[in-house]
Every structure is written in C-alpha cells, then in structure tokens.
Motif scaffolding. Structure first.
Motif, PDB file in Angstrom:
ATOM      1  N   PRO A 281       0.794  -1.230   0.000  1.00  0.00           N
ATOM      2  CA  PRO A 281       0.000   0.000   0.000  1.00  0.00           C
ATOM      3  C   PRO A 281       0.824   1.276   0.000  1.00  0.00           C
ATOM      4  N   ASP A 282       2.124   1.170   0.250  1.00  0.00           N
ATOM      5  CA  ASP A 282       2.966   2.360   0.175  1.00  0.00           C
ATOM      6  C   ASP A 282       3.299   2.742  -1.265  1.00  0.00           C
ATOM      7  N   VAL A 283       3.099   1.821  -2.188  1.00  0.00           N
ATOM      8  CA  VAL A 283       3.410   2.091  -3.592  1.00  0.00           C
ATOM      9  C   VAL A 283       2.155   2.625  -4.278  1.00  0.00           C
ATOM     10  N   VAL A 284       2.255   3.834  -4.786  1.00  0.00           N
ATOM     11  CA  VAL A 284       1.141   4.516  -5.438  1.00  0.00           C
ATOM     12  C   VAL A 284       1.627   5.062  -6.771  1.00  0.00           C
ATOM     13  N   TRP A 285       0.812   4.874  -7.800  1.00  0.00           N
ATOM     14  CA  TRP A 285       1.090   5.491  -9.102  1.00  0.00           C
ATOM     15  C   TRP A 285       0.090   6.609  -9.335  1.00  0.00           C
ATOM     16  N   ILE A 286       0.576   7.696  -9.939  1.00  0.00           N
ATOM     17  CA  ILE A 286      -0.210   8.901 -10.150  1.00  0.00           C
ATOM     18  C   ILE A 286      -0.108   9.295 -11.614  1.00  0.00           C
ATOM     19  N   GLY A 287      -1.247   9.623 -12.226  1.00  0.00           N
ATOM     20  CA  GLY A 287      -1.256  10.096 -13.603  1.00  0.00           C
ATOM     21  C   GLY A 287      -1.805  11.503 -13.673  1.00  0.00           C
ATOM     22  N   THR A 288      -1.354  12.274 -14.647  1.00  0.00           N
ATOM     23  CA  THR A 288      -1.695  13.693 -14.709  1.00  0.00           C
ATOM     24  C   THR A 288      -2.106  14.114 -16.122  1.00  0.00           C
ATOM     25  N   GLU A 289      -2.582  15.349 -16.194  1.00  0.00           N
ATOM     26  CA  GLU A 289      -2.734  16.071 -17.464  1.00  0.00           C
ATOM     27  C   GLU A 289      -1.812  17.281 -17.417  1.00  0.00           C
ATOM     28  N   PRO A 290      -0.932  17.435 -18.443  1.00  0.00           N
ATOM     29  CA  PRO A 290      -0.705  16.530 -19.568  1.00  0.00           C
ATOM     30  C   PRO A 290      -0.152  15.186 -19.109  1.00  0.00           C
ATOM     31  N   SER A 291      -0.152  14.220 -20.028  1.00  0.00           N
ATOM     32  CA  SER A 291       0.109  12.824 -19.658  1.00  0.00           C
ATOM     33  C   SER A 291       1.516  12.618 -19.125  1.00  0.00           C
ATOM     34  N   ARG A 292       1.574  12.356 -17.834  1.00  0.00           N
ATOM     35  CA  ARG A 292       2.806  11.941 -17.163  1.00  0.00           C
ATOM     36  C   ARG A 292       2.426  10.911 -16.123  1.00  0.00           C
ATOM     37  N   ALA A 293       3.381  10.091 -15.743  1.00  0.00           N
ATOM     38  CA  ALA A 293       3.161   9.123 -14.669  1.00  0.00           C
ATOM     39  C   ALA A 293       4.220   9.332 -13.596  1.00  0.00           C
ATOM     40  N   TYR A 294       3.789   9.167 -12.338  1.00  0.00           N
ATOM     41  CA  TYR A 294       4.672   9.320 -11.190  1.00  0.00           C
ATOM     42  C   TYR A 294       4.502   8.106 -10.281  1.00  0.00           C
ATOM     43  N   ARG A 295       5.557   7.798  -9.531  1.00  0.00           N
ATOM     44  CA  ARG A 295       5.527   6.669  -8.607  1.00  0.00           C
ATOM     45  C   ARG A 295       5.921   7.145  -7.209  1.00  0.00           C
ATOM     46  N   SER A 296       5.109   6.758  -6.236  1.00  0.00           N
ATOM     47  CA  SER A 296       5.384   7.060  -4.831  1.00  0.00           C
ATOM     48  C   SER A 296       5.653   5.759  -4.096  1.00  0.00           C
ATOM     49  N   VAL A 297       6.596   5.794  -3.163  1.00  0.00           N
ATOM     50  CA  VAL A 297       6.877   4.612  -2.336  1.00  0.00           C
ATOM     51  C   VAL A 297       6.600   4.898  -0.866  1.00  0.00           C
ATOM     52  N   ASP A 298       5.930   6.034  -0.590  1.00  0.00           N
ATOM     53  CA  ASP A 298       5.607   6.376   0.795  1.00  0.00           C
ATOM     54  C   ASP A 298       4.126   6.759   0.927  1.00  0.00           C
ATOM     55  N   GLY A 299       3.300   6.027   0.181  1.00  0.00           N
ATOM     56  CA  GLY A 299       1.861   6.228   0.317  1.00  0.00           C
ATOM     57  C   GLY A 299       1.344   7.522  -0.245  1.00  0.00           C
ATOM     58  N   GLY A 300       2.095   8.135  -1.156  1.00  0.00           N
ATOM     59  CA  GLY A 300       1.658   9.373  -1.776  1.00  0.00           C
ATOM     60  C   GLY A 300       2.254  10.628  -1.181  1.00  0.00           C
ATOM     61  N   GLU A 301       3.080  10.513  -0.182  1.00  0.00           N
ATOM     62  CA  GLU A 301       3.680  11.698   0.430  1.00  0.00           C
ATOM     63  C   GLU A 301       4.582  12.421  -0.564  1.00  0.00           C
ATOM     64  N   THR A 302       5.427  11.667  -1.256  1.00  0.00           N
ATOM     65  CA  THR A 302       6.286  12.208  -2.303  1.00  0.00           C
ATOM     66  C   THR A 302       6.184  11.292  -3.512  1.00  0.00           C
ATOM     67  N   ALA A 303       6.653  11.771  -4.654  1.00  0.00           N
ATOM     68  CA  ALA A 303       6.586  10.962  -5.867  1.00  0.00           C
ATOM     69  C   ALA A 303       7.704  11.355  -6.809  1.00  0.00           C
ATOM     70  N   GLU A 304       8.100  10.409  -7.666  1.00  0.00           N
ATOM     71  CA  GLU A 304       9.110  10.652  -8.678  1.00  0.00           C
ATOM     72  C   GLU A 304       8.544  10.341 -10.051  1.00  0.00           C
ATOM     73  N   ARG A 305       8.994  11.078 -11.036  1.00  0.00           N
ATOM     74  CA  ARG A 305       8.521  10.890 -12.410  1.00  0.00           C
ATOM     75  C   ARG A 305       8.937   9.513 -12.930  1.00  0.00           C
ATOM     76  N   VAL A 306       8.007   8.835 -13.575  1.00  0.00           N
ATOM     77  CA  VAL A 306       8.285   7.583 -14.268  1.00  0.00           C
ATOM     78  C   VAL A 306       8.605   7.933 -15.714  1.00  0.00           C
ATOM     79  N   GLY A 307       9.771   7.578 -16.162  1.00  0.00           N
ATOM     80  CA  GLY A 307      10.195   7.978 -17.490  1.00  0.00           C
ATOM     81  C   GLY A 307       9.646   7.093 -18.594  1.00  0.00           C
ATOM     82  N   GLY A 308       9.810   7.556 -19.817  1.00  0.00           N
ATOM     83  CA  GLY A 308       9.539   6.733 -20.986  1.00  0.00           C
ATOM     84  C   GLY A 308       8.140   6.811 -21.541  1.00  0.00           C
ATOM     85  N   LEU A 309       7.169   7.192 -20.741  1.00  0.00           N
ATOM     86  CA  LEU A 309       5.783   7.141 -21.202  1.00  0.00           C
ATOM     87  C   LEU A 309       5.557   8.070 -22.392  1.00  0.00           C
TER      88      LEU A 309
END
Length: 339
Positions: A100-128
């Motif tokens: 449950p600490d791993v959360v993926w976030i999607g945005t407009e414009p299209s980007r994806a982010y990954r959190s490993v602390d339940g959404g407290e912080t997130a890092e950009r997922v590359g390549g999309l």
C-alpha cells in the motif's frame, strides 16, 4: 463501510447504512480516487486502522487522508509538474495491491509518477511520453492536451502496470516503468477504466470509448468482446468480487449521449454468455441518465453504481438494485470508491 464519490465541486463521503453525506475538499474538482483498506493492528483489541484515501484534483494536485476521509492534506505538491514546478491536474491514481505504500499517479498533460511512501512524495516515471504513439495523443474536448485516464496494477506482479491515455493509447510496463509496450495488439485507444480480480490474475478488462476488451495475458494482447453490447461507448466498470467472470459496465451510444444528452445504460458481462442489458432492475437507465461510475464492493455479487439519478447497490451481480437514501448532486460523478 464508507462510499467515496468524486464530483466537480468536492468529495462526498457517504455512510450507506444511514444515508448521511459529508463534503470534503469543497470547491475542488475531484477527478479520481484510490482507497487502501486499513490494516488490522497487532494490539490487544485487534482494531483496524482507518482506510487511506487518495483524491486527485484537476486544479490542486493530489490530496491524502489517513483517517478514512475526515481530514485531507495536499501531498506530492513539490514533485508533480514539470521539473517539480507545482501540482499538475491529477487525473488517475492507483495503489499497489502488493504494497500500500506504492502509489502510481497520472496527470494532465500525460505523465506518470511513482510514490513509495503512500503518496507523500513521488518521482517521475520515465519513458511514457517517448512512446511512438505519443504524437497522436489528444483529448477531443481540449485537443491540445491529453491525460492519463486510468492506472491499473497487476494483481500477480508488483512491477506490472497498465496505463490508459485519454485519448490515444494503452501502455503496459512489466518492470515498473523502465520499459513500455505501446498499444498492445487489440488494445483500445480511448480507455476509460480497467479492472482485474485476484482470482484471475492474468485477466484484465477494459472499458473504452471504442468498446470493451479483455486480455488474458496481463495486458500483452486484447480481444474485443461485444456480443450483446448494443452501445459502444463504454465508461464505468467493476468486477463481481465473488466471480472474476462477471462484470458490470455503463455504456452509451456516444460521448455526447453519455456526458451531455443523458442517455446511458447498464450492462452485465459474463464471459461465457456475453452482455445483457440491465433495464428495469432498479437502477435507472435510458433517457435522462448520464453514464454511471461503478465500484466493486466487499461481498460476492456486491457492486455499487452512481449516476445523476443517485447511488445504488446490487448484491446479486445486477439482478436487482436498491437505492441508498443519500442526498447527492443530481449530476454525473467523476469517480467512486468503497472502503
């Protein structure tokens, strides 16, 4: 039990036993929801922690509640957006069933982010956005942009995630975002929702503006399923908690009928039978009804459905529905979640 309903002016938290409704995030356009069920504590009374609720908003980023929706705080604000410049419109959010600490976030414009602390912080997922189809992505109401509409984790593989872009592509990663498969064979171009079931971990259902499709290999390939489906614009989707072969979908003739004119329908999909339309089962359909959002409940056969005509629940996988006596807005909701 609590039901969470996302609207364009805030989040409604519903107690289905009493019909009581509380508003949270008032004034925010809430686009997406993800709920992580609370864990049983290892103490004397064995109590369960409150569920964690993540709510993505169009104008103010991601909000998180760790007390079941009583209080929310903005999170990841310093890591979303171009180079961390500020919160994007958060249009999709999903919590890993493995952690449950791993959360993926999607945005407009299209980007994806990954959190490993339940959404407290997130890092950009590359390549999309480097995928070959990216040059063709476009959201018709705002043609100069596009967004991540849905993120679905794989119940059998913590590194496999499926990302639906509205509109233009379905993308699949098998290694947490290091590499991507663009538009797997048979996949839909306008995915609105996806669903999986732990008892059929290789299977994925997709509800899309260009139909309904099913994958039997974790998203690597897809087949359109439309026997008995008279309306090809498919929006909401939920799987029967007790039967991975049964799902409900909301559908309409077109995007105009689903979102503007108001003529939508509810269908039940059974893999060995195809679709049957659920008219006159207690859930309003047809003229005057906008597309419903759906969410799986806890018990076999339990699926919740919300439209401009109210909040309903079936406990027999669509044979009959009962309405929850809750005072909710008489317009279409953006998302629905159950805890």
């Amino acid at each position: 039990m609590r039901i969470y309903a996302a609207y364009d002016d805030g989040l409604r938290v519903v107690d289905p036993a009493t019909g009581a409704v509380e508003t949270r995030l008032s004034g925010q356009r809430v686009e997406c929801l993800s709920v992580a069920h609370g864990e049983v504590r290892e103490d004397a009374d064995g109590a369960t922690d409150p569920p964690r609720v993540l709510a993505g908003t169009f104008g103010a980023g991601l909000f998180r509640s760790v007390d079941g929706g009583s209080r929310f705080a903005c999170v990841t604000a310093s890591t979303l957006g171009p180079d961390g410049s500020g919160p994007d419109a958060v249009t999709a959010v999903a919590t890993s069933p493995h952690d449950p600490d791993v959360v993926w976030i999607g945005t407009e414009p299209s980007r994806a982010y990954r959190s490993v602390d339940g959404g407290e912080t997130a890092e950009r997922v590359g390549g999309l956005t480097d995928l070959p189809s990216a040059a063709e992505w476009s959201f018709p109401p705002r043609p100069d942009t596009h967004h991540v509409r849905w993120i679905e984790p794989c119940p059998a593989d913590p590194e496999r995630w499926l990302v639906g872009i509205e509109a233009g592509a379905l993308a699949v990663t098998a290694d947490g975002g290091e590499r991507w498969t663009d538009r797997p064979p048979g996949s839909r171009r306008d995915t609105h929702a996806m669903a999986t079931h732990p008892d059929a971990p290789d299977r994925v259902y997709a509800a899309a503006g260009d139909g309904f499709a099913e994958s039997g290999d974790r998203g690597d390939s897809w087949r359109v399923r439309d026997a008995g489906l008279d309306h090809g614009y498919v929006w909401g989707l939920a799987v029967d908690p007790g039967d991975p072969d049964t799902a409900l979908v909301s559908a309409a003739e077109s995007a105009t009928a689903a979102h503007r004119r108001g003529e939508a329908y509810l269908y039940r999909y059974r893999r060995d039978e195809g679709f049957d339309r659920l008219d006159e089962r207690g859930f309003p359909t047809g003229e005057g009804t906008y597309r419903a959002v759906l969410a799986s409940g806890r018990a076999p056969g339990e699926i919740w459905a919300l439209s401009n005509r109210g909040l309903f629940v079936t406990r027999d996988a669509g044979d009959s529905f009962e309405q929850v006596p809750a005072d909710l807005p008489d317009r279409a909701a953006r998302a629905l979640a159950v805890a």
